[in-house]
Design an enzyme around this catalytic site. Structure first.
Site, mmCIF file in Angstrom:
data_model
loop_
_atom_site.group_PDB
_atom_site.id
_atom_site.type_symbol
_atom_site.label_atom_id
_atom_site.label_comp_id
_atom_site.label_asym_id
_atom_site.label_seq_id
_atom_site.Cartn_x
_atom_site.Cartn_y
_atom_site.Cartn_z
ATOM 1 N N ALA A 1 -4.464 37.074 67.967
ATOM 2 C CA ALA A 1 -5.031 38.368 67.559
ATOM 3 C C ALA A 1 -6.505 38.246 67.186
ATOM 4 C CB ALA A 1 -4.237 38.929 66.379
ATOM 5 N N ASP B 1 -20.647 23.129 73.357
ATOM 6 C CA ASP B 1 -21.879 22.385 73.050
ATOM 7 C C ASP B 1 -22.523 21.880 74.352
ATOM 8 O OD1 ASP B 1 -21.270 22.476 70.134
ATOM 9 O OD2 ASP B 1 -19.551 21.324 70.799
ATOM 10 N N HIS C 1 -17.960 18.171 66.736
ATOM 11 C CA HIS C 1 -18.374 19.567 66.958
ATOM 12 C C HIS C 1 -18.890 20.114 65.631
ATOM 13 C CE1 HIS C 1 -18.579 23.695 68.177
ATOM 14 N NE2 HIS C 1 -17.743 24.039 67.229
ATOM 15 N N GLY D 1 -9.872 25.595 67.157
ATOM 16 C CA GLY D 1 -10.049 25.947 65.746
ATOM 17 C C GLY D 1 -10.733 24.830 64.970
HETATM 18 P P1 NAX Z 1 -10.657 34.802 64.135
HETATM 19 O O1 NAX Z 1 -10.657 34.722 62.645
HETATM 20 O O2 NAX Z 1 -11.127 36.056 64.815
HETATM 21 O O3 NAX Z 1 -9.159 34.559 64.644
HETATM 22 C C1 NAX Z 1 -8.370 33.517 64.185
HETATM 23 C C2 NAX Z 1 -6.931 33.937 64.343
HETATM 24 O O4 NAX Z 1 -6.119 32.807 64.032
HETATM 25 C C3 NAX Z 1 -6.525 35.080 63.387
HETATM 26 O O5 NAX Z 1 -5.926 36.138 64.135
HETATM 27 C C4 NAX Z 1 -5.514 34.401 62.457
HETATM 28 O O6 NAX Z 1 -4.466 35.269 62.053
HETATM 29 C C5 NAX Z 1 -4.986 33.277 63.361
HETATM 30 N N1 NAX Z 1 -4.345 32.159 62.650
HETATM 31 C C6 NAX Z 1 -4.660 31.636 61.446
HETATM 32 N N2 NAX Z 1 -3.777 30.675 61.119
HETATM 33 C C7 NAX Z 1 -2.906 30.580 62.133
HETATM 34 C C8 NAX Z 1 -1.749 29.790 62.368
HETATM 35 N N3 NAX Z 1 -1.326 28.905 61.462
HETATM 36 N N4 NAX Z 1 -1.087 29.953 63.538
HETATM 37 C C9 NAX Z 1 -1.488 30.864 64.430
HETATM 38 N N5 NAX Z 1 -2.554 31.675 64.256
HETATM 39 C C10 NAX Z 1 -3.258 31.525 63.123
HETATM 40 O O7 NAX Z 1 -11.435 33.542 64.659
HETATM 41 P P2 NAX Z 1 -12.065 33.237 66.098
HETATM 42 O O8 NAX Z 1 -13.437 33.803 66.152
HETATM 43 O O9 NAX Z 1 -11.103 33.599 67.157
HETATM 44 O O10 NAX Z 1 -12.246 31.645 65.985
HETATM 45 C C11 NAX Z 1 -11.127 30.796 65.925
HETATM 46 C C12 NAX Z 1 -11.527 29.381 65.589
HETATM 47 O O11 NAX Z 1 -12.390 28.840 66.573
HETATM 48 C C13 NAX Z 1 -12.289 29.237 64.271
HETATM 49 O O12 NAX Z 1 -11.791 28.113 63.573
HETATM 50 C C14 NAX Z 1 -13.705 28.963 64.723
HETATM 51 O O13 NAX Z 1 -14.445 28.263 63.748
HETATM 52 C C15 NAX Z 1 -13.450 28.143 65.953
HETATM 53 N N6 NAX Z 1 -14.566 27.981 66.892
HETATM 54 C C16 NAX Z 1 -14.630 26.829 67.589
HETATM 55 C C17 NAX Z 1 -15.597 26.595 68.537
HETATM 56 C C18 NAX Z 1 -15.655 25.301 69.293
HETATM 57 O O14 NAX Z 1 -16.557 25.150 70.116
HETATM 58 N N7 NAX Z 1 -14.758 24.333 69.089
HETATM 59 C C19 NAX Z 1 -16.657 27.604 68.801
HETATM 60 C C20 NAX Z 1 -16.305 28.983 68.343
HETATM 61 C C21 NAX Z 1 -15.551 29.029 67.049
HETATM 62 O O15 NAX Z 1 -16.474 28.874 65.989
#
Ligand code: NAX
Length: 317
Positions: A13, A159, A187, A130
Site C-alpha cells: 500500500a 545508486d 545504501h 526497505g
Molecule cells: P511507504 O511508507 O510509502 O510504504 C511502506 C509500506 O510498508 C506501508 O504501506 C506500510 O504499511 C508497509 N509495511 C510496514 N511494515 C510492514 C510489514 N512488516 N510487512 C508488510 N508491510 C509493511 O514507504 P515507501 O516510500 O514505499 O518506501 C519503502 C521503503 O523503501 C522505505 O524503507 C524506504 O526508506 C526504502 N527505500 C529504499 C531505497 C533503496 O534504494 N534501497 C530507495 C527508496 C526508499 O527510500
C-alpha cells in the site's frame, strides 16, 4: 505462454509499490510471455488500502496479471513465492536513533526471513528495498537457514542508476554508453560510487567533489525538492535488479550481495559490489586492482555495515 510466476511485494500500500506493482504486472521484470500472480503483504492497518491498490490493478486490464492475494500473514504472502520484493519497513520517525530503526526493522525482517524459509519456493530470489536495506537483507538471510544467503540481495541499483545519469549529464552521452560503473558498500551516505574503471573521460574534481557526494545524498535531495522520498525511481531500479538477476547481464551492474570476502569486505556482509549476473546468480567481479582512494572509500562504508551488523547481532544466527 509460460507458467505464471508467483511474486510477493511487501509494503504493497506504500509509495514505491504504487509504481512497482504496475511495472511487474506489465511484464517489465519477467517478460511479455510470463503471467504474474501477485501476493501483496501488508500490516493489518494497511490491508484495506492494499485492497484499493489491487482494485486499481484490476482496472488496468493488464493481460499478464492473474490472481492477486492480499494478506497480513507472511505465511500466506510468501507461499511458494519465486520472487519477493521486500519493500515494507518502518520509517525513521522524529527522535528515533539509528539503533532504534535497526531494531524496529530487525523484528520485521526476522519474521519475514523465517516465513520465506518455511514457505517460499526453494529457488526464491529475495530483493530487500526497505531501509536499512543491506542489514535488513542480512537479517532475513540469517533467519532463512534452508535457503542460500545468495538468494538475498539488497537494492543498490538506484545508486547505480543515479551514478549513470550524473555521468551522462557530465559527459553529454547516454546512460547505456558507459561500461564498468559500480557502487560499493552500504545504501547510505557512506556509499562509494566508483568511476575508476569506466570507459569515458571525466573531470576528476567533478568526480570527487561533486558527483560522489551528490549521488550519495541524492535521496535527501529528492525529499527536499519533491517533498517525499524517491518512489518511481526506486521501483524502476528494483525492476532493473530483479530482471537482470533472472536474465543475466554482460556488463557490470551494482547489486548488494553477500560478500565472499573479496576486497576486504567481511564474508557474509551484504555489500554493494561490481557484479555480473550469470546463470541466475550474481557474481562479484574478481581481480580488480584498487588504488588507495578506492580502498579508503570502500573501507569506510564497510565499517558502517560492520557497525550495523554489530547492532543487530542478537538477531543473527
Ligand atoms: P511507504 O511508507 O510509502 O510504504 C511502506 C509500506 O510498508 C506501508 O504501506 C506500510 O504499511 C508497509 N509495511 C510496514 N511494515 C510492514 C510489514 N512488516 N510487512 C508488510 N508491510 C509493511 O514507504 P515507501 O516510500 O514505499 O518506501 C519503502 C521503503 O523503501 C522505505 O524503507 C524506504 O526508506 C526504502 N527505500 C529504499 C531505497 C533503496 O534504494 N534501497 C530507495 C527508496 C526508499 O527510500
Amino acid at each position: 505462454m509460460a507458467q505464471p510466476i508467483k511474486v510477493t511485494v511487501t509494503g504493497a500500500a506504500g509509495n514505491i509499490a504504487y509504481s512497482l506493482l504496475w511495472r511487474i504486472a506489465a511484464g517489465d521484470v519477467f517478460g511479455p510471455e510470463t503471467p504474474v500472480e501477485l501476493q501483496l503483504l501488508e500490516i493489518p492497518d494497511a490491508v484495506e488500502a492494499a485492497q484499493g491498490v489491487a482494485m486499481e490493478l484490476e482496472d488496468s486490464a493488464l493481460p499478464l496479471l492473474r490472481e492477486i492475494t492480499i494478506t497480513d500473514d507472511p505465511a500466506k504472502g510468501f507461499a511458494s513465492t519465486q520472487a519477493a520484493f521486500l519493500v515494507g519497513s518502518k520509517p525513521r520517525t522524529k527522535g528515533m536513533e539509528r539503533s532504534d530503526l535497526l531494531e524496529a526493522n530487525g523484528a520485521i525482517f526476522t519474521e519475514q526471513g523465517k516465513a520465506l524459509n518455511d514457505v517460499a519456493a526453494r529457488n526464491v530470489r529475495v530483493l530487500v528495498v526497505g531501509n536499512p536495506a543491506n542489514t535488513n537483507a542480512l537479517i532475513a538471510a540469517n533467519n532463512a537457514p534452508d535457503l542460500k544467503p545468495s538468494q538475498f540481495n539488497a537494492l543498490m541499483r538506484l545508486d547505480h542508476n543515479r551514478t549513470l545519469s550524473q555521468l551522462a549529464k557530465h559527459t553529454g552521452k547516454q546512460t547505456d554508453e558507459f561500461t564498468k560503473v559500480a557502487v560499493w558498500g552500504n545504501h547510505s551516505a557512506s556509499q562509494f560510487p566508483d568511476l575508476s574503471f569506466t570507459n569515458v573521460d571525466f573531470d576528476e574534481k567533478w568526480y570527487t567533489e561533486e558527483m560522489i557526494p551528490r549521488v550519495a545524498k541524492r535521496g535527501a535531495e529528492i525529499i527536499q525538492v519533491r517533498g517525499s522520498s524517491s518512489a518511481a525511481s526506486a521501483a524502476s531500479a528494483a525492476v532493473d535488479h530483479m530482471r537482470d538477476w533472472f536474465n543475466g547481464t554482460e556488463d557490470w551492474r551494482t547489486a548488494a550481495v553477500p560478500s565472499d570476502g573479496s576486497y576486504g569486505v567481511d564474508e557474509g556482509l551484504i555489500c554493494g559490489f561490481p557484479t555480473v549476473a550469470r546463470n541466475g546468480e550474481w557474481e562479484i567481479v574478481q581481480g580488480l586492482e584498487l588504488n588507495d582512494f578506492q580502498r579508503e572509500r570502500i573501507e569506510a562504508s564497510v565499517q558502517e555495515l560492520r557497525e550495523e551488523r554489530e547492532a543487530v547481532k542478537h538477531l543473527l544466527r
